[in-house]
Design a protein around this motif. Sequence first.
Motif, PDB file in Angstrom:
ATOM      1  N   ASP A 199     -57.691  30.721  43.702  1.00 59.76           N
ATOM      2  CA  ASP A 199     -57.516  30.422  42.134  1.00 59.76           C
ATOM      3  C   ASP A 199     -58.903  29.501  41.849  1.00 59.76           C
ATOM      4  O   ASP A 199     -59.771  29.360  40.233  1.00 59.76           O
ATOM      5  CB  ASP A 199     -56.403  28.958  42.017  1.00 59.76           C
ATOM      6  N   ALA A 200     -59.565  28.841  42.651  1.00 57.92           N
ATOM      7  CA  ALA A 200     -61.038  27.904  42.114  1.00 57.92           C
ATOM      8  C   ALA A 200     -61.719  28.689  42.301  1.00 57.92           C
ATOM      9  O   ALA A 200     -62.224  28.985  41.458  1.00 57.92           O
ATOM     10  CB  ALA A 200     -61.102  26.793  43.358  1.00 57.92           C
ATOM     11  N   ARG A 204     -61.210  32.010  41.627  1.00 60.67           N
ATOM     12  CA  ARG A 204     -61.051  33.390  40.630  1.00 60.67           C
ATOM     13  C   ARG A 204     -61.821  31.965  38.547  1.00 60.67           C
ATOM     14  O   ARG A 204     -62.282  32.608  37.840  1.00 60.67           O
ATOM     15  CB  ARG A 204     -59.890  33.496  40.343  1.00 60.67           C
ATOM     16  N   ALA A 205     -61.816  30.864  39.184  1.00 59.33           N
ATOM     17  CA  ALA A 205     -62.115  30.026  38.252  1.00 59.33           C
ATOM     18  C   ALA A 205     -63.234  30.344  37.731  1.00 59.33           C
ATOM     19  O   ALA A 205     -64.557  29.814  37.114  1.00 59.33           O
ATOM     20  CB  ALA A 205     -62.165  29.137  37.918  1.00 59.33           C
ATOM     21  N   THR A 252     -61.598  38.743  36.010  1.00 61.49           N
ATOM     22  CA  THR A 252     -60.593  38.082  35.771  1.00 61.49           C
ATOM     23  C   THR A 252     -60.524  36.957  34.471  1.00 61.49           C
ATOM     24  O   THR A 252     -61.321  37.274  34.162  1.00 61.49           O
ATOM     25  CB  THR A 252     -61.187  36.335  36.859  1.00 61.49           C
ATOM     26  N   SER A 253     -59.338  37.444  34.179  1.00 56.55           N
ATOM     27  CA  SER A 253     -58.472  36.328  32.666  1.00 56.55           C
ATOM     28  C   SER A 253     -59.492  35.494  32.959  1.00 56.55           C
ATOM     29  O   SER A 253     -59.934  35.119  33.044  1.00 56.55           O
ATOM     30  CB  SER A 253     -57.541  36.357  32.524  1.00 56.55           C
ATOM     31  N   GLY A 258     -55.568  29.680  33.176  1.00 56.38           N
ATOM     32  CA  GLY A 258     -55.738  28.749  34.124  1.00 56.38           C
ATOM     33  C   GLY A 258     -56.781  29.003  34.664  1.00 56.38           C
ATOM     34  O   GLY A 258     -57.989  28.764  35.752  1.00 56.38           O
ATOM     35  N   TYR A 259     -57.855  30.247  34.807  1.00 54.79           N
ATOM     36  CA  TYR A 259     -58.773  30.638  35.222  1.00 54.79           C
ATOM     37  C   TYR A 259     -59.902  30.606  34.192  1.00 54.79           C
ATOM     38  O   TYR A 259     -61.006  31.210  34.040  1.00 54.79           O
ATOM     39  CB  TYR A 259     -58.508  31.837  35.740  1.00 54.79           C
ATOM     40  N   ALA A 260     -59.854  29.812  33.314  1.00 52.76           N
ATOM     41  CA  ALA A 260     -60.765  29.730  32.615  1.00 52.76           C
ATOM     42  C   ALA A 260     -62.653  28.805  33.339  1.00 52.76           C
ATOM     43  O   ALA A 260     -62.089  28.655  34.628  1.00 52.76           O
ATOM     44  CB  ALA A 260     -60.615  28.435  31.121  1.00 52.76           C
ATOM     45  N   HIS A 261     -63.254  29.329  32.627  1.00 51.53           N
ATOM     46  CA  HIS A 261     -64.424  28.886  33.604  1.00 51.53           C
ATOM     47  C   HIS A 261     -64.406  27.436  33.599  1.00 51.53           C
ATOM     48  O   HIS A 261     -63.883  26.590  32.769  1.00 51.53           O
ATOM     49  CB  HIS A 261     -66.054  29.349  32.145  1.00 51.53           C
ATOM     50  N   PRO A 262     -64.641  27.008  34.131  1.00 49.09           N
ATOM     51  CA  PRO A 262     -64.898  25.122  34.309  1.00 49.09           C
ATOM     52  C   PRO A 262     -65.687  24.162  33.944  1.00 49.09           C
ATOM     53  O   PRO A 262     -66.550  25.212  33.114  1.00 49.09           O
ATOM     54  CB  PRO A 262     -65.336  24.732  36.369  1.00 49.09           C
TER      55      PRO A 262
END
Lengths: 230, 230, 230, 230, 230, 230
Positions: free
Chosen positions: E82-83, E85-86, E219-220, E224-228
């Motif tokens: 998950d991380a 992907r973000a 990746t979307s 949840g996967y928005a850029h940090p």
Amino acid sequence: MRVLLVNPNSTVSMTAKAETAARRVARPDTEIIPATAARNPPSIQGFYDVAMSLPGLLGEIEERQPGVDAVVIACFDDTGLDAARAACDVPVVGIGEAAFHAASFLCSRFSVVTTLGRSVPGIEANLQRYGLASRCARVRASEIPVLDLERGDPAVVEQVADQIAAAMLEDGAEAIVLGCAGMTELAASLARRFGIPVIDGVASAVTFAEALVAAGYKTSKIGGYAHPIR
Amino acid sequence: MRVLLVNPNSTVSMTAKAETAARRVARPDTEIIPATAARNPPSIQGFYDVAMSLPGLLGEIEERQPGVDAVVIACFDDTGLDAARAACDVPVVGIGEAAFHAASFLCSRFSVVTTLGRSVPGIEANLQRYGLASRCARVRASEIPVLDLERGDPAVVEQVADQIAAAMLEDGAEAIVLGCAGMTELAASLARRFGIPVIDGVASAVTFAEALVAAGYKTSKIGGYAHPIR
Amino acid sequence: MRVLLVNPNSTVSMTAKAETAARRVARPDTEIIPATAARNPPSIQGFYDVAMSLPGLLGEIEERQPGVDAVVIACFDDTGLDAARAACDVPVVGIGEAAFHAASFLCSRFSVVTTLGRSVPGIEANLQRYGLASRCARVRASEIPVLDLERGDPAVVEQVADQIAAAMLEDGAEAIVLGCAGMTELAASLARRFGIPVIDGVASAVTFAEALVAAGYKTSKIGGYAHPIR
Amino acid sequence: MRVLLVNPNSTVSMTAKAETAARRVARPDTEIIPATAARNPPSIQGFYDVAMSLPGLLGEIEERQPGVDAVVIACFDDTGLDAARAACDVPVVGIGEAAFHAASFLCSRFSVVTTLGRSVPGIEANLQRYGLASRCARVRASEIPVLDLERGDPAVVEQVADQIAAAMLEDGAEAIVLGCAGMTELAASLARRFGIPVIDGVASAVTFAEALVAAGYKTSKIGGYAHPIR
Amino acid sequence: MRVLLVNPNSTVSMTAKAETAARRVARPDTEIIPATAARNPPSIQGFYDVAMSLPGLLGEIEERQPGVDAVVIACFDDTGLDAARAACDVPVVGIGEAAFHAASFLCSRFSVVTTLGRSVPGIEANLQRYGLASRCARVRASEIPVLDLERGDPAVVEQVADQIAAAMLEDGAEAIVLGCAGMTELAASLARRFGIPVIDGVASAVTFAEALVAAGYKTSKIGGYAHPIR
Amino acid sequence: MRVLLVNPNSTVSMTAKAETAARRVARPDTEIIPATAARNPPSIQGFYDVAMSLPGLLGEIEERQPGVDAVVIACFDDTGLDAARAACDVPVVGIGEAAFHAASFLCSRFSVVTTLGRSVPGIEANLQRYGLASRCARVRASEIPVLDLERGDPAVVEQVADQIAAAMLEDGAEAIVLGCAGMTELAASLARRFGIPVIDGVASAVTFAEALVAAGYKTSKIGGYAHPIR
């Protein structure tokens, strides 16, 4: 490799459209073999059409199967997927199924935008069957008949776009799955317009079929997909 | 009332057996109308056989539907159930589905004993689709081919009985669903032998179909079971 | 056959209404035996009322059970259903449960329209317990107290109708389950008005109870429904 | 604070045993107020006993509720939990529920070891209702009647121990929940013997009730736990 | 295209083995870029190791990300998926996840054979998270430590084979997923030996990553996967 | 007893706020030991921040663990919960987890109000993992960044209140879980304003940790939470 791309309905222009979408993404060395189930209904909209299409579809697959490395079923309700797997040693991929799996690699939660409301329960049943219902926020009907998509009416794009906007706002959808083989050519421009992944089943299924072949996998021949008893 | 009892396979002796089971439980004023899908395979064992049987089955139903009050599909994998509902205004009941619902009224948890292992995934998929998977401890295969049931081999009863004993011991099953139309005549004696409910799909489906008709219900004609577009 | 129809609340007019609904659909040879739990509260609205009604209800069932072929519990929250099954050899059917099963034979997805919001969690818990939560889009409260239904206020019909309209539009419901024994007489006219199945629990439970008896089934006496230890 | 500890059965020695277990873990400033539902059955084993105990239990709770900060229901099937919450403003905790939650903080997956097989379906229904069924590998019956636990037969400990050993080996259980108030005094020694958490419902419920009170929480009074209409 | 293949543990021989497996199935025009998280633990066995590996893994991914078309995380528990992907615009595929999806295209039901029992809860949590738990009959531990796989002990193959045999017999598994990157070279011979699909995560992930790139997906970047946020 | 309260982000004012909330509800004899993961990001908003915080958080826990009776992780996404349990013998409680369990004791159905939309998928994944997703109607984002909560802007309270009002109206929520450690001081006044339980994770986790210690429980050391292999 050789990928059989079967359209379970009899509308040749839909086969051609799917073939174009397939070739756009296929490997240079992949041969796309288009097939149309010529005696089937012109579109498949709901459970009855699915049922009436199955022997025609399976006949097409069985006849063309020798020498093929994988089969793609180019109808979003994954017409005859289980039966085709029983009939084949090579991998068989449905475009609905492939699109759900593709979306699962790209986002936490997606919504589906399909054609008529009558198709929604079948798509929802598939999602539950595949185990991916928990990844799908909602299956939305645009109420566009399949064959209207074929006619290229520009209003059609806006009806789909309206549902995408609603899915982002109301469902928290992070990606969209287009729920009809006839929407394949809309995916790229809608993805640019909305800035999120817009998944097309044909592209997903063809590239996943190539992946399964490249990895050396075949359909399991014990249990539910054992060869039919003749 | 008039209940159409359709056997989706072409084995006439199975139709006759189902008819006998149906008449045994039907109301005095119910007319059981047996039908056999004459061009279909002799037995339906797994996804491929189901798929190949659908147009034959639906043709039989559509031809005989006028004047009928309900339809029972006499194959445990509920061949063509969704499509038949789309084709009919009257209630349509599958024998698998009916048996699962009947068991749900009689116990907390049941197991299914069916014929071949290849049929298990389809039955499990149905249970999940109907929502009743949480009520079923396990679907067990006796590995008896459908047509062996027809031949009346006494060893067959013991193979089914072994699975029932195992289901009671290992699965905590409080009732048993017999997972094949061909097992219909075994239900009563197995129930006595094991002292628990042993559910037969044909008896369940015919009496539930009568119940739905008596209560005045029809199949919903919006959404997934809307009439096919012609 | 003889079907005991027990109203777990003490409002005799509700028993009478349920009896009328039962007789309308019962077989000619079925005797409906109405019973009212005379010392119980006048209506059952929520968990506390359910709990306080149980010994009164079970006493009524146990006293009248000899010579009865089936028991129907005429309260939509299926008051005491598990305990009554433990107390009886014959089939016991709750009207909530029966309505959910009936709807499952007629559509892919239904919504429930009940009385007060306080009853919603109990109904949802039942749906989950029975395994049918996945078939129910939503349990809607009309916020009509049970006893107002008894008084026949015409505004009440419109409150229910509003919820049905919303269920069709917002939930994608293909059928409606009326979530109170007191709504039984509204079902037929609402079905005509909206053109979809509107399911009444009393009619469903009585005809399903008849079906289970005709098929020769009894409640399982091993596991959760074993006879109480005295 | 003052915690009402109600035993829904009428066996005073079980109340005393629960009180001892409660005092062992309670805060120094917590007053444990034991209560026994004197007219109820001597043990609660299955759905029928639960149902017959409810008014007696609720009467006891309502009478003693004024001045109490929390209520613990000391029966592993959480007899009357929903109804008691509707009757109370203060938190109400069942010992079954508390044990499941406690185990969820300590391991990925637990098994339950209870008394008779007839109690298993009710416990499984509770787990599903609470949402914690996915955390429980299996509910196992030791086939020890509740009142045998009271008599202190040493063979009883070995029957429970056998099930714990099986749960670790066959279920992959990482912790054990003891499924009866009467097993409370076995927990500590079994935890030492097996080297894993062995959860007792009474200790869990009393300390969780203290926790909820200390955190300032009350039962929600909208929706399902709204005050009964009088 | 360029696929970054990151091994989250620091054992270089495992990276090399994964690279070999990747190259065996990759397209001729795909460049596999191997990377090892050099400061991480030598193997990742359970939640603690996963947690301690994340910054090292993410640092490796972020540093090498420019110019890469997709990222494959070569650890079966999908460390940091998950991380990652973000952190990425391009598709990120875990080998556990990819294996589960691959198996879903080839059979109704699979079992997983992994290394130590301590890894089972994490794999089960992943299956549930991905939505594919319903497709997996059981996650089995062979109790082989990861680094023993590296040493090539022949006994190791038989321990895995024993679990496969048990999965076919007891779980009804129609295919097997090998639950460790270190088992990658066993897949082909075990598939031949047992006659069913034996799925390797590395092959699955590399070919699926190629598929997602070929289909044009990213990746979307909402939800949840928005850029940090930096 | 001694409870370690670890803030996985590096914002000391958030640690102080959590400490105040903890002391407000802790037993008189409980020592709250606050800790801040000093090298971690200033707030944890989404998967990437969680991942980058883990070694810092675990280092803090391992260093301070000797002599501590329980650990509370003061971040609503339960950062590192599984890994911390593997590292500890004493109970470890996350504030998100604790809040979900607390709400489950007080109502049938709750909604969560958190900060940014990017945190929603992680919270939903936790709910599913813990088994409590069926108890949660919806996870709502107020779109308030974590550090804005710290600044005490009064508009922030109204944004949270708006979501609570919507949750009561649209979700049928009977209680609210505040989805951020930074909202801890809002809980009491919002509970009074809306007349329903408003659950704060810090208060829930501290009192539950005390409860687990008082009951004598430790983390299971077999299976997923076995000590890391060093």
